[in-house]
Each structure stands twice: as structure tokens, then as C-alpha cells.
Design a protein around this motif. Structure first.
Motif, short mmCIF file in Angstrom:
data_model
loop_
_atom_site.label_atom_id
_atom_site.label_comp_id
_atom_site.label_asym_id
_atom_site.label_seq_id
_atom_site.Cartn_x
_atom_site.Cartn_y
_atom_site.Cartn_z
N GLN A 465 -46.06 17.19 -16.08
CA GLN A 465 -45.62 15.79 -16.22
C GLN A 465 -46.25 15.21 -17.49
N GLU A 479 -49.68 16.91 -17.57
CA GLU A 479 -50.55 17.27 -16.45
C GLU A 479 -49.89 18.41 -15.68
N ILE A 482 -49.18 21.72 -9.35
CA ILE A 482 -48.76 22.97 -8.68
C ILE A 482 -47.63 22.74 -7.69
N ARG A 483 -46.76 23.73 -7.56
CA ARG A 483 -45.69 23.74 -6.57
C ARG A 483 -45.67 25.14 -5.93
N PRO A 494 -47.81 19.86 -3.56
CA PRO A 494 -49.20 20.27 -3.24
C PRO A 494 -49.69 19.69 -1.92
N ASN A 537 -55.82 19.81 -12.64
CA ASN A 537 -56.58 19.26 -11.52
C ASN A 537 -57.53 20.31 -10.96
N ASP A 600 -59.86 11.26 -11.83
CA ASP A 600 -58.52 11.05 -11.27
C ASP A 600 -58.60 10.05 -10.11
N ASP A 601 -57.47 9.37 -9.87
CA ASP A 601 -57.37 8.42 -8.76
C ASP A 601 -58.53 7.42 -8.83
N GLN A 624 -52.55 5.50 -8.80
CA GLN A 624 -51.18 4.96 -8.78
C GLN A 624 -50.94 3.91 -7.70
N GLU A 657 -51.54 6.04 -13.94
CA GLU A 657 -50.55 6.98 -13.38
C GLU A 657 -49.66 6.20 -12.43
N GLU A 660 -43.77 3.52 -12.81
CA GLU A 660 -42.43 3.86 -12.35
C GLU A 660 -41.31 3.09 -13.06
N GLY A 678 -45.91 8.68 -15.43
CA GLY A 678 -45.19 8.21 -14.25
C GLY A 678 -43.71 8.48 -14.35
N TYR A 679 -43.04 8.28 -13.20
CA TYR A 679 -41.60 8.56 -13.13
C TYR A 679 -40.83 7.71 -14.13
N PRO A 684 -42.41 15.16 -13.12
CA PRO A 684 -42.93 16.50 -13.39
C PRO A 684 -41.75 17.47 -13.52
P1 C2E Z 1 -52.59 13.59 -9.10
O1 C2E Z 1 -53.46 14.52 -9.85
O2 C2E Z 1 -52.99 12.17 -9.01
O3 C2E Z 1 -51.14 13.79 -9.66
C1 C2E Z 1 -50.21 12.82 -9.75
C2 C2E Z 1 -49.31 12.86 -8.60
O4 C2E Z 1 -48.51 11.70 -8.64
C3 C2E Z 1 -48.33 14.02 -8.67
O5 C2E Z 1 -47.96 14.36 -7.42
C4 C2E Z 1 -47.15 13.39 -9.35
O6 C2E Z 1 -45.92 14.04 -9.11
C5 C2E Z 1 -47.16 12.04 -8.73
N1 C2E Z 1 -46.56 11.04 -9.63
C6 C2E Z 1 -46.50 10.99 -10.96
N2 C2E Z 1 -45.85 9.89 -11.38
C7 C2E Z 1 -45.49 9.22 -10.28
C8 C2E Z 1 -44.78 8.00 -10.07
O7 C2E Z 1 -44.34 7.28 -10.99
N3 C2E Z 1 -44.59 7.60 -8.81
C9 C2E Z 1 -45.06 8.36 -7.75
N4 C2E Z 1 -44.83 7.93 -6.53
N5 C2E Z 1 -45.72 9.52 -7.91
C10 C2E Z 1 -45.93 9.92 -9.19
P2 C2E Z 1 -48.01 15.80 -6.92
O8 C2E Z 1 -47.53 16.72 -7.96
O9 C2E Z 1 -47.37 15.79 -5.62
O10 C2E Z 1 -49.53 16.05 -6.78
C11 C2E Z 1 -50.25 15.41 -5.84
C12 C2E Z 1 -51.70 15.68 -6.00
O11 C2E Z 1 -52.01 17.04 -5.76
C13 C2E Z 1 -52.21 15.47 -7.40
O12 C2E Z 1 -52.46 14.12 -7.61
C14 C2E Z 1 -53.47 16.31 -7.41
O13 C2E Z 1 -54.55 15.59 -6.84
C15 C2E Z 1 -53.09 17.40 -6.53
N6 C2E Z 1 -52.73 18.56 -7.35
C16 C2E Z 1 -51.57 18.80 -7.96
N7 C2E Z 1 -51.64 19.97 -8.60
C17 C2E Z 1 -52.89 20.44 -8.39
C18 C2E Z 1 -53.60 21.60 -8.81
O14 C2E Z 1 -53.10 22.42 -9.55
N8 C2E Z 1 -54.90 21.74 -8.40
C19 C2E Z 1 -55.49 20.79 -7.61
N9 C2E Z 1 -56.76 20.98 -7.26
N10 C2E Z 1 -54.88 19.71 -7.21
C20 C2E Z 1 -53.58 19.51 -7.62
#
Ligand code: C2E
Ligand code: MG
Ligand code: MG
Length: 706
Positions: A465, A479, A482-483, A494, A537, A600-601, A624, A657, A660, A678-679, A684
Motif C-alpha cells: 500500500q 507498506e 501480508i495475505r 492478516p 510490520n 504503528d497505531d 486510523q 493511516e 479514506e 489510506g484507501y 493495498p
Molecule cells: P497496519 O500495519 O496498521 O496496516 C494498515 C492496515 O490498515 C492494513 O490492513 C490496511 O489494509 C488497512 N488500511 C489502509 N488504509 C486504510 C483505509 O483507508 N481504511 C481502512 N479501513 N483500512 C485501511 P491489513 O492489511 O488488514 O493489516 C492489518 C494489520 O495486520 C496491519 O495493520 C498490521 O498490524 C498487521 N500486518 C499486516 N501485515 C503484516 C506483516 O507482514 N507482519 C506483521 N507482523 N503484521 C502485519
């Protein structure tokens, strides 16, 4: 008279017998035509002679003796003998002669005949042979026959029937009453009834009975009867009488052997299924009983408890007082515990001091409780052997079927596990197996296995993304997210799987896969002319591995052309706070390698000044959840403003982050946050979509003015 003489002569010539007349000495004076024909001689040749030369040598002595007697006495002569015909063949004849006497009583003439009786002799002989053969075979088979004429009451026995009764026709006169009287009492009753039924109802029979012979020898016999009727009434009974003593003896022997075999089978079965010391069922029989109890429980909708019991302190009893006391104790406890249970329950000994009770037909699991308590009490009863007072206690683990819906083997393992926890809880107590926990543990184990397999099968992929500067339109990086391309469930985010491995070494494995995949991707893009920083991450678990930085270095060394500062590591603010000192060291070391960190967050932890001071991460990522509601919620807006201020104060960059919409971006720019993800900018996407997106993306006009 002359006429008469002629007639007689003609008659003599016409009849089929040989006729002859002889003088008192026996010399022939007349023979008829049958004689001359038979011997093929003329009458002259034979007249004046006798028969002697023509009689079979075997019959001659008897003929001579009879004829001599007749001549001497004048008595009629009659004898069977064989005469040789002209064809050389001997044929049987009956020779008969009557003497003619004068007034003085002297023989004057003999008148005789020879009648061919060959046919009769042959059939007599055949009959004799047949009956001899029959007698012999009856003798061999020990089968006699009998026949009763009901009208006359005459009873006929064959020779063999006499022999079977150890008697003979000369010595014994068979009658129905005599025959019946020799039977043994039980058999006598049966044969009497059978004979009555045969005579009165024309019913045959086939019986195996016991009788004495006339000599008092006991034999087994088979006797049968078929009834001949006339006008609906029985007139004759015919049957056999067979000595079956040998068969019966063999049968009895076989029956004995069978009985013994059955007994030894029972003994063996007992050895195979019961414990020799306590006489309780052993493990193998327990397994059977459990299977049956489980089926019953299902059928009747009732519960079943499996209680695994292990004695506390039994080893000490053995060591202190010896094995005899130990054995006696086991026997005693076993019987006490058995008494404590109900009839329908089972108690088995499955090891040295291990017992299992299976309690069936419980209306509710709680119904088993008092029984298990009684088991516990029974096991800890004080006992006295040889003036020695011994006492142990028991630890009991219990599981309840079907709440614990596993197979018999696993039920035992669960109860055993619960028993182990009872021991740990201080012994002499009962512990109930936690089914819910077991299910959760199993599910987790399964999920972990799935994730490991997914890793092995390359089912994970990274989406990217973009992160941008809203004002300048620069793409500052992507960023990696993972999927899981799941074979059955499709593309999984994730959240669907990372929590399972959160505190598991597998999360490090996955994390390392993400790092190396991202580095590899960076290298691919670089070769394609795209210099694209990637943020990855990192889970708290991976970050806290003591060798985290070393492994990161090794990984980096595999991509010598990659600039380390193009890699950014995102750690959750919350996880960074778990061990702030350790994490700040890791951040420092990574910084020396050229790698920066993002928190993050951000905003979901304490976000305190003191913490931030200790964590030298270069970037704060505003969570976010605040961004989403900032346009409506003044509190969220205030938090964002606070974070932006904090970043400025500590000289950290800040990125939002979850941007939208254009409006979100506009507002953030106004607040002084230029970096965003963001979206509203891009979702992503797979790696291959990034280069095109980078080329075509332009920031919204509304933003560049701000
Ligand atoms: P994160 O690191 O805070 O990643 C951002 C998450 O917010 C991502 O979700 C992304 O798709 C989502 N996002 C981005 N822009 C927007 C938006 O405008 N609106 C909304 N509603 N969501 C948005 P995703 O990909 O589902 O990942 C969720 C969390 O999973 C990530 O939060 C991160 O903490 C974790 N994650 C993802 N990939 C990995 C990884 O490879 N390793 C680890 N340890 N954690 C990961
Ligand atoms: Mg992130
Ligand atoms: Mg985030």
C-alpha cells in the motif's frame, strides 16, 4: 391193457424227466428217450450199467451211500446230484426211485426218475450267497434286523440281532417283552412308548437308546421301526437294531475334549482379560467395556464418567513394607473401591497402582460426583496387615462423555491428564478434565499446523500500500501487508491468521519470510528502475527475539545492493512499550545498520512524553481509528493534533493511516500532517501493480493548495 402199456410207454417218452427202471442190484433195464438224449448214447449202450461214471465226483459218495441204503432196505431213494451231460456240463438233478416188491417182500424192480433242478439250485445258491453276504455285512456294520408280526405276535431277529444281544437263536427266544426288558430304565420307557405309538398310531421311529445284552453288557444302540399297514391298521413292524457303542464312545470322548477345550478357553480368556492380582478387568477388557458404555450412552442420551485413579504414596508402602504388603493393599483397595461403585459401573486395574472406573447411565455429569468421592474415600481407608497399619490416598482425574466427545483411547488419556493435574494440585483430590480448553488447544494446534503448511507451500503473498506526501505528490514508499492465498477460503487478511501465531515461534518464521520477500521485491523494483522504500510490520514476538538484529543483518547481507535505509520497520506502539528498554536498544542497533522504525497505531498506547523520549523511532503512524472520525469527533481531532505536536516536539516525522477521503487529507494537511496512507490514496495491491500506479498517480488538486 396192451393199449395201456403203449400209452404208458408213450407217456414215459413224452415227459421231460429222465425215467429209468433197474433190477434189484441197480443195473438199468430201461431208460427213456430223455436219458439217451442227455448222455447222447443209445439205449443199448446204457442198459445193464449204472450212473456212477456220470455223477459228479463231489456228489458220488452221498449218492452211493443213499443208493446202497435203498437197495439194502428197499426204502425209497432220493438224492440231489450233478450229472454230466453229453456236452460235458454237469447239471443238478434230483434222483428219486421207488422199489417194487414181490409177495415175499423182496425187491423185484426199481422205478426211478432224474429231474433237472439246475435252475432251482442256482437260485437257491444265489439266495444263500445273498443272505450270507447280508449276514456278514450286518455283522461288520453291527446292524441287526427285526420284524414283528403284529397279528401273530411273532418276533423275528436276524443273526446279528442275536449276536448284538450276546446270544443266538438256540439260546434265546425273542419276544417283545423280553427285548424291551433289557433296555435301561430311561430307554425302556422311551422304547415302550415308541412301540405303542407304532402299533396303535402307525408311527415309525428312529431312536438312540441304551440297553443291556442278555449277558448284562451295556451297549448304545440305534433302533428304527417302519410300520406296514393294512386298512389303516399296523400289521407289521420292521426295523434295524444297530450297536452304536463305538460311535457313542467317540462322541462322548469328543464331547469331553470339547468341554475341556471350552474350559481352557474360558481360563485363557480370563487370563487375557483380568488382572491376576485383583481379579479386576484389565486394560483390554476395559477398552471393550468403554466401547459398550459409549454406545449405550449415545443410545440412551445419558452421560458416562471415566475416572482415572492413581494411588498416592504406594511406592513408599512397597519400599517400606515389601511387595506382599503392597499386593495385599492393592487387593484390599480394589475390593473396597468395587464396593463403592454400583452394579453397572466397571472398575479396572490398568497398571501397578492405576485404576480406571467407568460410571455409566448418569442422568447428568454431576451424578457421578458422589460415586467418585466414594472411590477417593475407599482408596484412602486405613488398613492393617500383619499388625502394620498402612494407608494411601488417590489422585483422580475425571472426564465426562459425551461432553468430551472423543474416542475411548482419548477419553483415557484425558482422564489421565486430569489425574496428573490432581497430583499437581496436592494429591488426594479429584480433578475434572477441561473440555473447552482442550478443544481450544486442539484448534490452535490445528491452525498452527495449517499456517506452517501454508508457509511451506508458499501460500502467503505480500500486498503493498503506497504512502505519499499529499502536498508534493511524492510516493515516499509502500507498506508490505501480508495475505494468505488460502486454497479453500480464498484471499485472507492478516486478521484472519496472525493472532493464532502471535506468541508463537511461527510468527518469527512468518516475519522472516515477510522481510526477505519485501527485500527481494525491493531488489526487483530497483532492477526495474524503481527505487521504492518498503516498510515491514514486525510482530512483538519477533522483535523480542534475542537474535533479532543478528538475523536481520544476515538477511540484509543476502541483498547487498539494497540500501538498508529503504527498509523501515513498523512496530506497534503498544508492543514497543512491553519492554521499552530492550526495544529502544534494538531500535538503536537497527539505526546503526541504517534502518529506521515507525511506531504503528500510534495513540493507542500511552503516547507519553517519557516513553517517546526513550523510543528513538523516526516516524509516528497515527492510528486510523482517530483519522476515521476526526471530521466529526472533536476528541479524535484533538488527539491527532496532540500527536502532530508531539512529533514536532521530538523531531519525529508523522504519517496518518486510514485516509479514506479527500476531505480527510485536506484536514490533515491543514493540521500539518503531509504524509498519508489510506484507501483515499490507494488500496493495498499486488507488487506488480505498483510501478504502474506510481507512474499514474497524481495528488488531489485540493491538497496541493493547502
Ligand atoms: P497496519 O500495519 O496498521 O496496516 C494498515 C492496515 O490498515 C492494513 O490492513 C490496511 O489494509 C488497512 N488500511 C489502509 N488504509 C486504510 C483505509 O483507508 N481504511 C481502512 N479501513 N483500512 C485501511 P491489513 O492489511 O488488514 O493489516 C492489518 C494489520 O495486520 C496491519 O495493520 C498490521 O498490524 C498487521 N500486518 C499486516 N501485515 C503484516 C506483516 O507482514 N507482519 C506483521 N507482523 N503484521 C502485519
Ligand atoms: Mg503497519
Ligand atoms: Mg496501523
Amino acid at each position: 391193457m396192451k393199449n395201456n402199456g403203449n400209452h404208458f410207454r408213450k407217456l414215459c417218452e413224452a415227459i421231460p424227466q429222465q425215467l429209468w427202471v433197474a433190477d434189484p442190484t441197480g443195473a438199468l433195464t430201461y431208460v427213456n428217450k430223455r436219458v439217451t438224449e442227455y448222455f447222447s448214447v443209445s439205449a443199448e449202450e446204457i442198459i445193464g450199467t449204472g450212473w456212477q461214471t456220470l455223477i459228479h465226483p463231489g456228489d458220488l459218495p452221498a449218492v452211493i451211500q443213499k443208493w446202497t441204503h435203498a437197495i439194502q432196505t428197499g426204502e425209497p431213494y432220493k438224492v440231489d446230484f450233478r450229472l454230466k451231460g453229453a456236452d460235458g456240463v454237469y447239471r443238478w438233478h434230483i434222483g428219486q426211485a421207488l422199489a417194487e416188491f414181490d409177495s415175499n417182500g423182496q425187491v423185484t424192480e426199481w422205478f426211478g426218475s432224474n429231474t433237472d433242478i439246475t435252475d432251482r439250485k442256482v437260485s437257491e445258491q444265489a439266495l444263500l450267497t445273498t443272505s450270507q453276504l447280508l449276514d456278514q455285512s450286518q455283522q461288520i456294520a453291527k446292524v441287526g434286523g427285526w420284524e414283528l408280526n403284529i397279528i401273530t405276535g411273532d418276533l423275528f431277529w436276524t443273526d446279528e440281532t442275536y449276536r448284538l444281544h450276546d446270544t443266538s437263536p438256540e439260546k434265546f427266544n425273542p419276544t417283545v417283552d423280553a427285548g424291551v426288558s433289557y433296555f435301561l430304565p430311561d430307554s425302556r420307557e422311551i422304547i415302550s412308548q415308541a412301540l405303542d405309538a407304532a402299533i396303535n398310531e402307525c408311527k415309525g421311529y428312529d431312536l438312540e437308546l441304551k440297553t443291556f445284552t442278555t449277558q448284562g453288557r451295556k451297549i448304545d444302540i440305534r433302533t428304527t421301526c417302519t410300520v406296514t399297514q393294512e386298512g389303516g391298521k399296523a400289521v407289521k413292524l420292521v426295523g434295524i437294531f444297530q450297536d452304536i457303542t463305538d460311535q457313542k464312545n467317540t462322541q462322548r470322548k469328543l464331547e469331553n475334549i470339547n468341554r475341556e477345550l471350552k474350559q481352557s478357553n474360558i481360563d485363557l480368556e480370563h487370563i487375557a482379560h483380568y488382572d491376576a492380582l485383583t481379579k479386576l478387568p484389565n486394560r483390554s477388557l476395559l477398552a471393550d467395556r468403554m466401547q459398550q458404555a459409549m454406545i449405550r450412552s449415545q443410545r440412551h442420551g445419558k452421560a458416562m464418567a471415566v475416572a482415572f485413579l492413581d494411588l498416592d504414596g504406594f511406592k513408599e508402602i512397597n519400599d517400606t513394607y515389601g511387595h506382599t504388603v503392597g499386593d495385599n493393599l492393592l487387593i484390599h483397595i480394589a475390593s473396597k473401591m468395587k464396593e463403592a461403585l454400583r452394579q453397572e459401573d466397571s472398575l479396572a486395574r490398568i497398571g501397578g497402582d492405576e485404576f480406571v472406573a467407568v460410571l455409566t447411565d448418569l442422568v447428568s455429569p454431576a451424578d457421578g460426583e458422589p460415586l467418585i468421592k466414594r472411590l477417593l474415600e475407599a482408596a484412602s481407608e486405613r488398613m492393617i496387615f500383619d499388625d502394620k497399619t498402612v494407608q494411601v490416598s488417590a489422585s483422580i482425574g475425571v472426564t465426562i462423555y459425551p461432553q468430551d466427545g472423543v474416542d475411548a483411547d482419548q477419553l483415557l488419556r484425558h482422564a489421565d491428564h486430569a489425574m496428573y493435574l490432581a497430583k499437581q494440585a496436592g494429591k488426594n483430590c479429584i480433578h475434572l478434565f477441561d473440555v473447552a480448553q482442550d478443544i481450544a488447544v486442539k484448534a490452535e494446534r490445528e491452525e498452527l499446523g495449517d499456517i506452517q503448511r501454508a508457509l511451506d507451500n508458499n501460500e502467503f503473498i505480500l500486498f503493498y500500500q503506497p504512502k505519499v506526501n499529499m502536498r508534493t505528490g511524492q510516493v515516499i514508499g509502500v507498506e508490505a501487508l501480508i495475505r494468505w492465498q488460502h486454497t479453500e477460503r480464498g484471499l485472507l487478511p492478516p486478521a484472519a491468521f496472525l493472532s493464532v501465531i502471535e506468541d508463537h515461534p511461527l510468527s518469527t518464521k512468518v516475519g522472516e519470510w515477510v522481510l526477505s520477500t519485501a527485500l527481494n521485491q525491493m531488489e526487483c523494483w530497483r532492477l526495474a528502475g524503481l527505487d521504492m522504500p518498503i516498510s515491514v510490520n514486525i510482530s512483538a514476538f519477533q522483535l523480542q527475539q534475542p537474535d533479532f538484529t543478528q538475523r536481520l543483518e544476515i538477511l540484509l547481507s543476502q541483498f547487498p545492493n539494497t540500501k538498508p535505509h529503504n527498509l523501515e520497520l513498523e512496530i506497534l506502539e503498544t508492543s514497543a512499550l512491553e519492554d521499552i528498554a530492550e526495544v529502544s536498544i534494538v531500535i538503536d542497533v537497527c539505526k546503526e545498520l541504517g534502518i529506521d522504525f515507525a511506531l504503528d497505531d500510534f495513540g493507542t498506547g500511552y503516547s507519553s512524553l517519557a516513553y517517546l523520549k526513550q523510543l528513538p523511532a523516526g516516524l509516528l503512524k497515527i492510528d486510523q481509528s482517530f483519522v476515521r472520525d476526526m471530521l466529526e469527533d472533536p476528541d479524535d481531532l484533538a488527539i491527532i493534533q496532540g500527536i502532530i505536536g508531539l512529533a514536532a516536539a521530538f523531531d519525529r516525522k508523522v504519517i496518518s493511516e486510514g485516509v479514506e477521503t479527500i476531505a480527510h487529507g485536506e484536514k490533515l494537511l491543514l493540521l500539518g500532517c503531509t504524509l498519508a496512507q489510506g484507501y483515499g490514496i490507494a488500496r493495498p495491491m499486488p507488487a506488480k501493480a505498483i510501478p504502474k500506479w506510481v507512474k499514474t498517480w497524481r495528488p488531489n488538486k485540493a491538497w496541493s493548495n493547502k
